[in-house]
Design an enzyme around this catalytic site. Structure first.
Site, mmCIF file in Angstrom:
data_model
loop_
_atom_site.group_PDB
_atom_site.id
_atom_site.type_symbol
_atom_site.label_atom_id
_atom_site.label_comp_id
_atom_site.label_asym_id
_atom_site.label_seq_id
_atom_site.Cartn_x
_atom_site.Cartn_y
_atom_site.Cartn_z
ATOM 1 C CE LYS A 141 -27.381 26.119 71.142
ATOM 2 N NZ LYS A 141 -28.081 24.897 71.565
HETATM 3 N N1 PMP Z 1 -27.662 19.176 69.311
HETATM 4 C C1 PMP Z 1 -28.464 19.959 70.043
HETATM 5 C C2 PMP Z 1 -29.946 19.796 69.907
HETATM 6 C C3 PMP Z 1 -27.933 20.906 70.922
HETATM 7 O O1 PMP Z 1 -28.727 21.681 71.655
HETATM 8 C C4 PMP Z 1 -26.523 21.006 71.049
HETATM 9 C C5 PMP Z 1 -25.925 22.001 72.007
HETATM 10 N N2 PMP Z 1 -25.789 23.259 71.395
HETATM 11 C C6 PMP Z 1 -25.714 20.167 70.274
HETATM 12 C C7 PMP Z 1 -26.313 19.256 69.414
HETATM 13 C C8 PMP Z 1 -24.224 20.244 70.359
HETATM 14 O O2 PMP Z 1 -23.773 21.452 69.818
HETATM 15 P P1 PMP Z 1 -22.410 22.146 70.285
HETATM 16 O O3 PMP Z 1 -21.387 21.083 70.312
HETATM 17 O O4 PMP Z 1 -22.162 23.162 69.236
HETATM 18 O O5 PMP Z 1 -22.664 22.723 71.626
#
Ligand code: PMP
Length: 297
Positions: free
Chosen positions: A159
């Site tokens: 991320k």
């Molecule tokens: N994809 C992207 C590109 C994101 O930014 C996020 C948010 N973090 C997610 C998917 C979903 O991730 P999560 O459920 O861990 O927040």
């Protein structure tokens, strides 16, 4: 949009081991993270005073940094404590938590061997990622021109800030056309995700979601898959072709910020927020609430 700019909110930010006043949490313009996107971050929510899946998020932050070739100088437990303490200090019970780690300003240029690694956490109140009035009816998604990249071209499991360049471009293009967000295909042309959330579809009582082989396997995505299976629903993780969009009945997004958000449209394709979407929205709302022991009367 918040009327107060984000650098002028109130309270404290945890930065490199200390709580500093919100307005004083600054970095130098020659910060490596700013020029070369050497930054990784998290997005989390607190409900009723507790941060949902805090340690899992902090572990992902550490893992994202490892993928980008650096080590955060604070342990998972130290960052977890910083998040919990800051939540109390900010006085919020429901809030959004944004930890971030980045290479500093000690060395400029592509190489950053002697740059220090910084870490900060900010917490603010972010009620709904999408317009609440629209959310229940289902949001409208554009189809992005940008595609999620081949994992051989970028570390797509991190991320990391650099992965969001095409997300902002896609979201801006969508907003210019009146859409709330955009759905992105991947480099092969399969359905991938939205610009900050994963995507699910429902057809004939079964749930279909893209295999996270070139984008984030969201923590909310994983939670919702477990919740769906606990309901006895079949969840199929697979590659989804664009031609299939026509035949899906329901669609929803998942993310820490987006929670479970029904989708009514993706470009020319329409969906009805139905029973399975509503059930999973409610199950997710229940799952994020702190598990407190009920005191015997
Ligand atoms: N994809 C992207 C590109 C994101 O930014 C996020 C948010 N973090 C997610 C998917 C979903 O991730 P999560 O459920 O861990 O927040």
């Amino acid at each position: 949009m918040a009327s107060v700019p984000f650098d002028q909110l109130d309270g404290f930010i945890w930065m490199n081991g200390e709580f500093v006043k919100w307005a004083d949490a600054k970095i130098h313009v020659l910060t490596h993270g700013l020029h070369y996107a050497s930054a990784v971050f998290e997005g989390e929510r607190a409900y009723g005073g507790e941060i949902f899946k805090l340690t899992q998020h902090t572990e992902r932050l550490h893992e994202s940094a490892r993928i980008l070739g650096f080590t955060i100088p604070y342990s998972v437990a130290e960052i977890d404590d910083a998040c919990r303490e800051l939540l109390k200090k900010q006085g919020f019970s429901d809030a959004y938590i944004r930890p971030i780690a980045w290479r500093g300003s000690e060395q400029m240029g592509v190489s950053a061997q002697s740059s220090k690694i910084n870490c900060a956490v900010a917490i603010w109140q972010w009620p709904s990622y999408f317009d609440p009035a629209q959310k229940m009816k289902g949001i409208r998604l554009d189809i992005a021109e940008w595609r999620r990249p081949d994992p051989r071209t970028i570390p797509s499991r991190a991320k990391a800030a650099g992965l969001y360049m095409i997300c902002t471009l896609s979201k801006h293009a969508a907003e210019a056309k009146g859409y709330a967000d955009a759905m992105m295909f991947d480099w092969r042309g399969y359905v991938a995700e939205a610009t900050g959330a994963n995507i699910f579809f429902v057809k004939d009582g079964k749930i279909h979601t893209p295999l996270p082989d070139c984008f984030l396997n969201g923590i909310t995505r994983q939670t919702v898959i477990v919740l769906a299976r606990q309901r006895g629903l079949e969840v199929i993780e697979r590659h989804i072709q664009p031609e299939e969009l026509e035949g899906f009945e329901q669609c929803f997004l998942t993310g820490s910020a987006a929670e479970v958000t029904p989708v009514a449209e993706i470009g020319p394709y329409n969906f009805q927020p139905g029973e399975i979407t509503r059930t999973l929205m409610n199950d997710y709302s229940a799952a994020v609430q702190p598990k407190r022991a009920i005191a015997a009367e």
